[in-house]
Design a protein around this motif. Structure first.
Motif, PDB file in Angstrom:
ATOM      1  N   GLY A 106       0.814  -1.210   0.000  1.00 12.74           N
ATOM      2  CA  GLY A 106       0.000   0.000   0.000  1.00 12.74           C
ATOM      3  C   GLY A 106       0.847   1.259   0.000  1.00 12.74           C
ATOM      4  O   GLY A 106       2.070   1.198  -0.050  1.00 12.74           O
ATOM      5  N   GLY A 112      -0.648   6.518   3.689  1.00 12.98           N
ATOM      6  CA  GLY A 112      -1.327   5.273   4.037  1.00 12.98           C
ATOM      7  C   GLY A 112      -1.743   5.176   5.489  1.00 12.98           C
ATOM      8  O   GLY A 112      -2.458   4.244   5.881  1.00 12.98           O
ATOM      9  N   ALA A 115      -5.622   4.793   6.757  1.00 13.50           N
ATOM     10  CA  ALA A 115      -6.243   3.483   6.546  1.00 13.50           C
ATOM     11  C   ALA A 115      -5.610   2.412   7.430  1.00 13.50           C
ATOM     12  O   ALA A 115      -6.277   1.456   7.824  1.00 13.50           O
ATOM     13  CB  ALA A 115      -6.126   3.090   5.078  1.00 13.50           C
ATOM     14  N   ARG A 119      -6.986  -0.369  11.414  1.00 14.84           N
ATOM     15  CA  ARG A 119      -6.844  -1.819  11.258  1.00 14.84           C
ATOM     16  C   ARG A 119      -5.916  -2.385  12.328  1.00 14.84           C
ATOM     17  O   ARG A 119      -6.160  -3.467  12.863  1.00 14.84           O
ATOM     18  CB  ARG A 119      -6.333  -2.144   9.857  1.00 14.84           C
ATOM     19  CG  ARG A 119      -7.343  -1.674   8.810  1.00 14.84           C
ATOM     20  CD  ARG A 119      -7.047  -2.162   7.434  1.00 14.84           C
ATOM     21  NE  ARG A 119      -7.338  -3.583   7.406  1.00 14.84           N
ATOM     22  CZ  ARG A 119      -6.615  -4.455   6.732  1.00 14.84           C
ATOM     23  NH1 ARG A 119      -5.581  -4.074   6.035  1.00 14.84           N
ATOM     24  NH2 ARG A 119      -6.936  -5.731   6.740  1.00 14.84           N
TER      25      ARG A 119
END
Length: 150
Positions: A106, A112, A115, A119
């Motif tokens: 990614g 990044g 995002a 997670r």
């Protein structure tokens, strides 16, 4: 109920301590400084260590004559809890692999980060809940305290 083999318990406790250490590295990677290449590298190192330590934990608990087999043999009523914990191991491993793959493929650095962070937080929450259920099983099965923080 008979207590699990002391060697099995020691292996599980040691792996639990290793998981604690890896979780701290991952947490530090989430909060240590502004998002960027260094922080991402630290987070990746922590996640890779967490993956390796999770694998060792699975071996100690699910392996032949591991904690789960001993608990289940001593009292079959624990079979549903053991099945649930085994399933959690698989899900945690897949989530960890997915997060690591997302980092590797990614956007790097700050782009990044929005995002990635949620997670990783989800992963930490799930590992924490799993550790609590794992410790509860050991306690319920034989009054065993696995130690650690969860």
């Amino acid at each position: 109920m008979s207590l699990p083999d002391p060697g099995v318990l020691e292996a599980v406790r040691r792996r639990r301590g290793d998981l604690d250490d890896a979780l701290l590295i991952v947490r530090d990677g989430l909060v240590a400084g502004p998002p960027g290449p260094r922080r991402l590298a630290a987070l990746c190192a922590g996640l890779r260590q967490l993956r390796a330590d999770l694998y060792e934990h699975v071996v100690a608990t699910e392996g032949p004559d591991g904690l789960y087999d001993e608990v289940r043999r001593a009292d079959p009523r624990f079979e549903p809890a053991v099945c649930r914990l085994r399933g959690e191991h698989a899900r945690l491993g897949l989530l960890l692999d997915d997060v690591l793959a997302g980092i590797a493929h990614g956007p790097q650095g700050i782009a990044g980060w929005p995002a990635l962070r949620p997670r990783v937080l989800e992963l930490l929450t799930l590992v924490g809940h799993h550790r609590s259920r794992d410790a509860q099983l050991a306690y319920d099965a034989g009054g065993l305290d696995l130690g650690g923080q969860g």
